[in-house]
Design an enzyme around this catalytic site. Structure first.
Site, PDB file in Angstrom:
ATOM      1  N   MET A  30       0.837  -1.200   0.000  1.00  0.00           N
ATOM      2  CA  MET A  30       0.000   0.000   0.000  1.00  0.00           C
ATOM      3  C   MET A  30       0.876   1.255   0.000  1.00  0.00           C
ATOM      4  O   MET A  30       0.398   2.353   0.313  1.00  0.00           O
ATOM      5  CB  MET A  30      -0.955   0.008   1.197  1.00  0.00           C
ATOM      6  N   HIS A  37       9.325  -3.692   3.353  1.00  0.00           N
ATOM      7  CA  HIS A  37       8.825  -3.889   1.993  1.00  0.00           C
ATOM      8  C   HIS A  37       9.976  -4.208   1.022  1.00  0.00           C
ATOM      9  O   HIS A  37       9.849  -5.088   0.167  1.00  0.00           O
ATOM     10  CB  HIS A  37       8.112  -2.621   1.496  1.00  0.00           C
ATOM     11  N   GLN A 148       5.732 -11.409   7.571  1.00  0.00           N
ATOM     12  CA  GLN A 148       5.186 -12.083   8.752  1.00  0.00           C
ATOM     13  C   GLN A 148       4.548 -11.111   9.731  1.00  0.00           C
ATOM     14  O   GLN A 148       3.722 -11.518  10.548  1.00  0.00           O
ATOM     15  CB  GLN A 148       6.298 -12.870   9.459  1.00  0.00           C
ATOM     16  N   GLN A 153      -3.042 -11.800   8.353  1.00  0.00           N
ATOM     17  CA  GLN A 153      -3.284 -11.531   6.938  1.00  0.00           C
ATOM     18  C   GLN A 153      -2.628 -12.611   6.079  1.00  0.00           C
ATOM     19  O   GLN A 153      -3.229 -13.116   5.125  1.00  0.00           O
ATOM     20  CB  GLN A 153      -2.739 -10.158   6.554  1.00  0.00           C
ATOM     21  N   VAL A 176      10.988  -7.420   9.664  1.00  0.00           N
ATOM     22  CA  VAL A 176      12.166  -6.552   9.693  1.00  0.00           C
ATOM     23  C   VAL A 176      11.944  -5.518  10.795  1.00  0.00           C
ATOM     24  O   VAL A 176      10.899  -4.879  10.852  1.00  0.00           O
ATOM     25  CB  VAL A 176      12.385  -5.861   8.334  1.00  0.00           C
ATOM     26  N   MET A 184       9.026  -2.735  11.839  1.00  0.00           N
ATOM     27  CA  MET A 184       8.841  -1.679  10.854  1.00  0.00           C
ATOM     28  C   MET A 184       7.400  -1.656  10.362  1.00  0.00           C
ATOM     29  O   MET A 184       6.804  -2.690  10.085  1.00  0.00           O
ATOM     30  CB  MET A 184       9.800  -1.851   9.690  1.00  0.00           C
TER      31      MET A 184
END
Length: 283
Positions: A30, A37, A148, A153, A176, A184
């Protein structure tokens, strides 16, 4: 790096790559990208021949009271990060491209989505399963990469793919974290300095439960209380849940006698944060 906005362009690119035998990795996002990411994009690049990312703030997974309008949108910076990471295609559609006039078909989430986030955020997972299924059809990749940190989700998407025979290999990649342990998240930018310090309570609560577990504690309620105590000590504003659950079904787990997961959702100020850690007997 190719940037496309139309469904037809994204499909054509992916079909062309698949036609010449390339493995294509998909990284749905998103936007408001951070190192978590980018780690997914990097994992895709080491696994697949080509990597596609999507940037789309999906309106159907936000409740009216949630932060859709305020959700950070940093497209230019995101594109720079993806290009630096070696991504080959970025799909950045407008909402009307994903949900055209007259749209009325939704994918009901599987049973694993009925608790925790599903209970706290009604209709959230219906929006997730619908948009992810659409993205899998728009970019029919061989692999898809998720983090994770959004554990439930990932479980929902995994169950959806299994139940509906979706021909894509899911890769769930490790969380991460910042050097101080904070997971994060795009929402971390909402935190003031004081709130950020209190937000560390989530990772510390998980670490406390994990340490107890590795010291021999297997009682689920006891470990849950350990997390609750640590969250209270950190002065988070609201604890939505702090639970020990079956790693597959996310059902309650009174005794850890199989793979489990510790999951937390809490608010610090107005910011809602989630985090988790796996607890596996014998490890």
């Amino acid at each position: 790096m190719k940037i496309v906005k139309l469904v037809s362009e994204a499909q054509r690119w992916t079909f062309d790559q698949r036609a010449i035998g390339n493995r294509v990795g998909l990284v749905p996002t998103m936007g408001a990208l951070h190192a978590g990411h980018i780690s997914l994009a990097q994992r895709s690049r080491t696994t697949c021949d080509r990597t596609a990312a999507t940037i789309f703030v999906n309106p159907t997974q936000f409740a009216p009271s949630e932060d859709l309008d305020k959700y950070p949108r940093t497209l230019d910076a995101d594109l720079e990060k993806l290009e630096a990471a070696g991504v080959d295609l970025v799909f950045t559609p407008e909402p009307s491209e994903i949900y055209p006039a007259g749209f009325s078909t939704y994918v009901s989430p599987p049973a694993v989505g009925g608790t925790l986030e599903g209970a706290s955020r009604p209709d959230h997972f219906r929006g997730v399963t619908t948009v992810v299924m659409k993205l899998f059809n728009i970019v029919p990749a061989t692999h898809a990469f998720f983090g994770q940190k959004d554990y439930q989700q990932a479980a929902v998407i995994s169950a959806m793919c299994r139940d509906l025979n979706v021909p894509i290999q899911l890769e769930i990649c490790p969380i991460v974290r910042e050097p101080d342990g904070l997971a994060m998240s795009s929402r971390n930018r909402y935190l003031t300095d004081d709130q950020r310090q209190r937000a560390l309570g989530l990772s510390r609560a998980l670490q406390a439960a994990e340490q107890q577990f590795h010291s021999g504690a297997t009682d689920g309620p006891q470990l849950e209380q350990t997390m609750l105590d640590a969250l209270a000590e950190a002065k988070v504003d609201t604890i939505e849940y702090a639970v020990i659950a079956d790693a597959i079904t996310l059902g309650p787990l009174p005794t850890i006698d199989r793979p489990a997961v510790a999951l937390i959702a809490a608010r610090v100020g107005a910011t809602r944060l989630i985090d988790n850690t796996l607890l596996t007997p014998g490890n």
